[in-house]
Design a protein around this motif. Structure first.
Motif, PDB file in Angstrom:
ATOM      1  N   CYS A  94       0.819  -1.210   0.000  1.00 43.85           N
ATOM      2  CA  CYS A  94       0.000   0.000   0.000  1.00 43.85           C
ATOM      3  C   CYS A  94       0.854   1.261   0.000  1.00 43.85           C
ATOM      4  CB  CYS A  94      -0.938   0.001   1.199  1.00 43.85           C
ATOM      5  SG  CYS A  94      -0.110   0.056   2.801  1.00 43.85           S
ATOM      6  N   GLN A  95       2.155   1.122  -0.238  1.00 45.72           N
ATOM      7  CA  GLN A  95       3.033   2.282  -0.161  1.00 45.72           C
ATOM      8  C   GLN A  95       2.526   3.410  -1.052  1.00 45.72           C
ATOM      9  OE1 GLN A  95       7.114   1.626  -1.215  1.00 45.72           O
ATOM     10  NE2 GLN A  95       7.767   3.585  -0.436  1.00 45.72           N
ATOM     11  N   VAL A  96       2.485   4.597  -0.479  1.00 47.76           N
ATOM     12  CA  VAL A  96       2.040   5.803  -1.178  1.00 47.76           C
ATOM     13  C   VAL A  96       3.029   6.921  -0.865  1.00 47.76           C
ATOM     14  CG1 VAL A  96      -0.422   5.195  -1.134  1.00 47.76           C
ATOM     15  CG2 VAL A  96       0.578   6.468   0.778  1.00 47.76           C
ATOM     16  N   LEU A  97       2.812   8.069  -1.474  1.00 48.83           N
ATOM     17  CA  LEU A  97       3.572   9.261  -1.114  1.00 48.83           C
ATOM     18  C   LEU A  97       2.702  10.085  -0.174  1.00 48.83           C
ATOM     19  CD1 LEU A  97       5.132  10.299  -4.534  1.00 48.83           C
ATOM     20  CD2 LEU A  97       6.210   9.048  -2.654  1.00 48.83           C
ATOM     21  N   ILE A  98       3.191  10.279   1.032  1.00 47.30           N
ATOM     22  CA  ILE A  98       2.480  11.043   2.050  1.00 47.30           C
ATOM     23  C   ILE A  98       3.204  12.378   2.172  1.00 47.30           C
ATOM     24  CG2 ILE A  98       1.740  11.136   4.457  1.00 47.30           C
ATOM     25  CD1 ILE A  98       2.078   7.987   4.421  1.00 47.30           C
ATOM     26  N   ASP A  99       2.545  13.429   1.759  1.00 52.31           N
ATOM     27  CA  ASP A  99       3.170  14.756   1.720  1.00 52.31           C
ATOM     28  C   ASP A  99       4.498  14.711   0.972  1.00 52.31           C
ATOM     29  OD1 ASP A  99       1.057  15.925   3.099  1.00 52.31           O
ATOM     30  OD2 ASP A  99       1.984  15.588   5.057  1.00 52.31           O
ATOM     31  N   GLY A 100       4.531  13.929  -0.120  1.00 50.59           N
ATOM     32  CA  GLY A 100       5.696  13.860  -0.988  1.00 50.59           C
ATOM     33  C   GLY A 100       6.759  12.858  -0.583  1.00 50.59           C
TER      34      GLY A 100
END
Length: 111
Positions: A64-70
């Motif tokens: 589920c890795q995403v970019l959180i605040d970049g």
């Protein structure tokens, strides 16, 4: 939205819609809330996002890795209390080999 109790924050999550645009969603933060819990709380009553399905829910697989605040992160083990009140979440790079499994899981969950 009801007014938050003292000590609670109002969060604005900017999540991608299916057309790729980021849309702001507002919710009240609860004690110990993870980013995944916040996203799931929004799901169901709002337009579909690209962040609607996850795998293990424990931070173990990184599917589920995403970019959180970049910055890269996993929403299931990221606490909203460690972030600002304005949070942007966009799709990120996934752990090697997990992309197809995650896509298979999405198809199964959507029935």
């Amino acid at each position: 939205m009801n007014a938050p109790k003292p000590g609670m924050r109002v969060l604005t999550l900017r999540l991608p819609l299916l057309d790729g645009r980021l849309h702001p969603f507002t919710l009240v933060e609860t004690h110990g809330m993870t980013l995944l819990r916040a996203i799931r709380q929004l799901r169901g009553s709002l337009p579909a996002t690209r962040l609607d399905n996850f795998m293990c829910h424990a931070g173990a697989c990184a599917a589920c890795q995403v970019l959180i605040d970049g910055r890269p992160g996993v929403p299931c083990s990221t606490f909203t209390g460690d972030l600002g009140s304005q949070i942007s979440v966009v799709p990120g790079e996934h752990a090697d080999g997990w992309g197809p499994l995650r896509d298979d899981s999405r198809r199964m969950h959507r029935g």
